[in-house]
Design a protein around this motif. Structure first.
Motif, PDB file in Angstrom:
ATOM      1  N   ARG A 184      33.686  35.648  31.885  1.00  0.00           N
ATOM      2  CA  ARG A 184      35.094  35.201  32.808  1.00  0.00           C
ATOM      3  C   ARG A 184      35.511  36.411  33.612  1.00  0.00           C
ATOM      4  N   ASN A 185      35.646  37.533  32.805  1.00  0.00           N
ATOM      5  CA  ASN A 185      36.083  38.813  33.518  1.00  0.00           C
ATOM      6  C   ASN A 185      35.053  39.297  34.785  1.00  0.00           C
ATOM      7  N   ALA A 186      33.753  39.292  34.389  1.00  0.00           N
ATOM      8  CA  ALA A 186      32.859  39.597  35.428  1.00  0.00           C
ATOM      9  C   ALA A 186      32.763  38.630  36.432  1.00  0.00           C
ATOM     10  N   ALA A 187      33.310  37.416  36.394  1.00  0.00           N
ATOM     11  CA  ALA A 187      33.157  36.380  37.510  1.00  0.00           C
ATOM     12  C   ALA A 187      34.504  36.502  38.320  1.00  0.00           C
ATOM     13  N   THR A 188      35.578  37.116  37.671  1.00  0.00           N
ATOM     14  CA  THR A 188      36.920  36.917  38.374  1.00  0.00           C
ATOM     15  C   THR A 188      37.616  38.122  38.866  1.00  0.00           C
ATOM     16  N   LEU A 189      37.517  39.028  38.142  1.00  0.00           N
ATOM     17  CA  LEU A 189      38.475  40.400  38.009  1.00  0.00           C
ATOM     18  C   LEU A 189      38.283  41.237  39.096  1.00  0.00           C
ATOM     19  N   SER A 190      37.013  41.022  39.901  1.00  0.00           N
ATOM     20  CA  SER A 190      36.582  42.195  40.986  1.00  0.00           C
ATOM     21  C   SER A 190      36.643  41.329  42.318  1.00  0.00           C
ATOM     22  N   ARG A 191      37.265  40.145  42.418  1.00  0.00           N
ATOM     23  CA  ARG A 191      37.373  39.764  43.947  1.00  0.00           C
ATOM     24  C   ARG A 191      37.901  40.646  44.957  1.00  0.00           C
ATOM     25  N   PRO A 192      38.799  41.160  44.655  1.00  0.00           N
ATOM     26  CA  PRO A 192      39.260  42.043  45.991  1.00  0.00           C
ATOM     27  C   PRO A 192      38.213  43.071  46.352  1.00  0.00           C
TER      28      PRO A 192
END
Length: 343
Positions: A192-200
């Motif tokens: 989940r973190n790999a998929a969502t936390l670096s969007r900016p």
């Protein structure tokens, strides 16, 4: 196998969480003020998506009788006694109560949904995470497209789970991914973190990559990539091979020089900033996109250590490519930076 090798969600609470005599109505839980606190995707490392925080509200505000309709009475007693001392703030907080596990969390989700505290934008609870529809879609997309090397770095302690995901994809739901053998709470959260936390930062990388090359110079930024292919491709290294650091012996590319120290946040940030400066990105990209992307990169790299490789190569005597690859040694967060010129 080769490889390159919290803030809690601030949940709004209704007054009087402990020992409630009455509970909020479904209308109050789905009012505009409640809905306005939702977010399109979970961007911090929390275990309750904004769209799902009604589950926590339900646990904190439902009467004993309401909770008793979904849970055994002894579990309800434990929850009510605990919330009388302090409101719950996360699924982990709820799970810390005696007799509460994954099954009880799912029953609480069922109650919250039935009472209108959450709606279809909250997909549900899987492996200790309450996911929004956008979170679930991001997880499915990542697992279906991620390269072997990156997935194993994202799941350093779940290699069997990573292999199973690769063998069983494509997936159509987060539930199916959660059900895969070898995937548990830690590994599912890593995904989940790999998929969502670096969007900016991903948005910044996309904006940088969209800058037209002037024919003699250009850049590339990547968040998700196959580090092994990037390092071992037939580039014809101009200096005899890459300089690598933090790799396991079986992962060192042929001809590489080994640097004795890992990279840190300052090195990663400086490399990305240099890439932006190379194409005068501040004159070609929205300042808000740059600021958000660099702030996100800083947050994802602060206090972290990175393995990787740095190398240069030439397609011909009249060009040069400079490449830097960094991969977090624990969670697999990765950054690829390239600048090039040609006469």
């Amino acid at each position: 196998m080769r490889r390159l090798g919290s803030a809690l969600l601030a949940v709004s609470m209704f007054a009087g969480c402990g020992g409630l005599e009455t509970e909020p109505s479904p209308e109050s839980l789905t009012s505009p003020s409640f809905e306005s606190q939702q977010a399109p995707i979970t961007t911090t490392d929390v275990d309750v998506a904004p769209e799902c925080k009604g589950i926590i509200t339900f646990v904190n505000t439902a009467t004993f009788q309401t909770l008793d309709a979904y849970l055994p009475s002894n579990v309800v007693t434990n929850l009510v006694n605990r919330r009388a001392t302090a409101p719950f703030t996360s699924l982990a907080d709820v799970s810390s109560v005696s007799l509460v596990g994954e099954t009880r969390l799912k029953q609480l989700e069922q109650g919250a949904r039935a009472r209108g505290a959450i709606n279809s934008t909250c997909v549900g609870i899987f492996d200790g995470l309450a996911l929004s529809t956008s979170d679930a879609a991001a997880i499915v997309s990542l697992v279906n497209t991620i390269d072997d090397s990156e997935l194993h770095d994202v799941l350093p302690d779940a290699w069997n789970g990573a292999a199973n995901l690769l063998n069983l994809r494509p997936f159509t739901s987060a539930q199916a991914i959660s059900n895969v053998a070898g995937i548990g709470e830690v590994s599912f959260r890593n995904i989940r973190n790999a998929a969502t936390l670096s969007r900016p930062f991903e948005a910044l990388a996309a904006a940088v990559n969209a800058i037209p090359s002037n024919g003699s110079a250009g850049v590339q930024l990547k968040r998700h990539f196959d580090w092994w292919n990037e390092v071992t491709a037939q580039h014809g290294y101009s200096q005899g091979g890459p300089t690598c650091f933090g790799l396991e012996p079986s992962s060192v590319p042929y001809g590489a020089t080994i640097r004795p120290y890992l990279a840190n946040s300052a090195e990663v940030m400086a490399e990305v900033q240099s890439t932006l400066d190379y194409v005068d990105a501040d004159t070609k990209i929205s300042p808000n996109v740059i600021a958000a992307g660099m702030a996100n990169l800083s947050a994802r790299t602060q206090g972290r250590s990175f393995k990787g490789c740095i190398f240069s190569y030439a397609d011909d005597p009249w060009s040069r490519h400079n490449v830097a690859i960094f991969v977090d040694t624990v969670n697999g967060f990765s950054v690829f930076s390239e600048t090039w010129w040609a006469e």
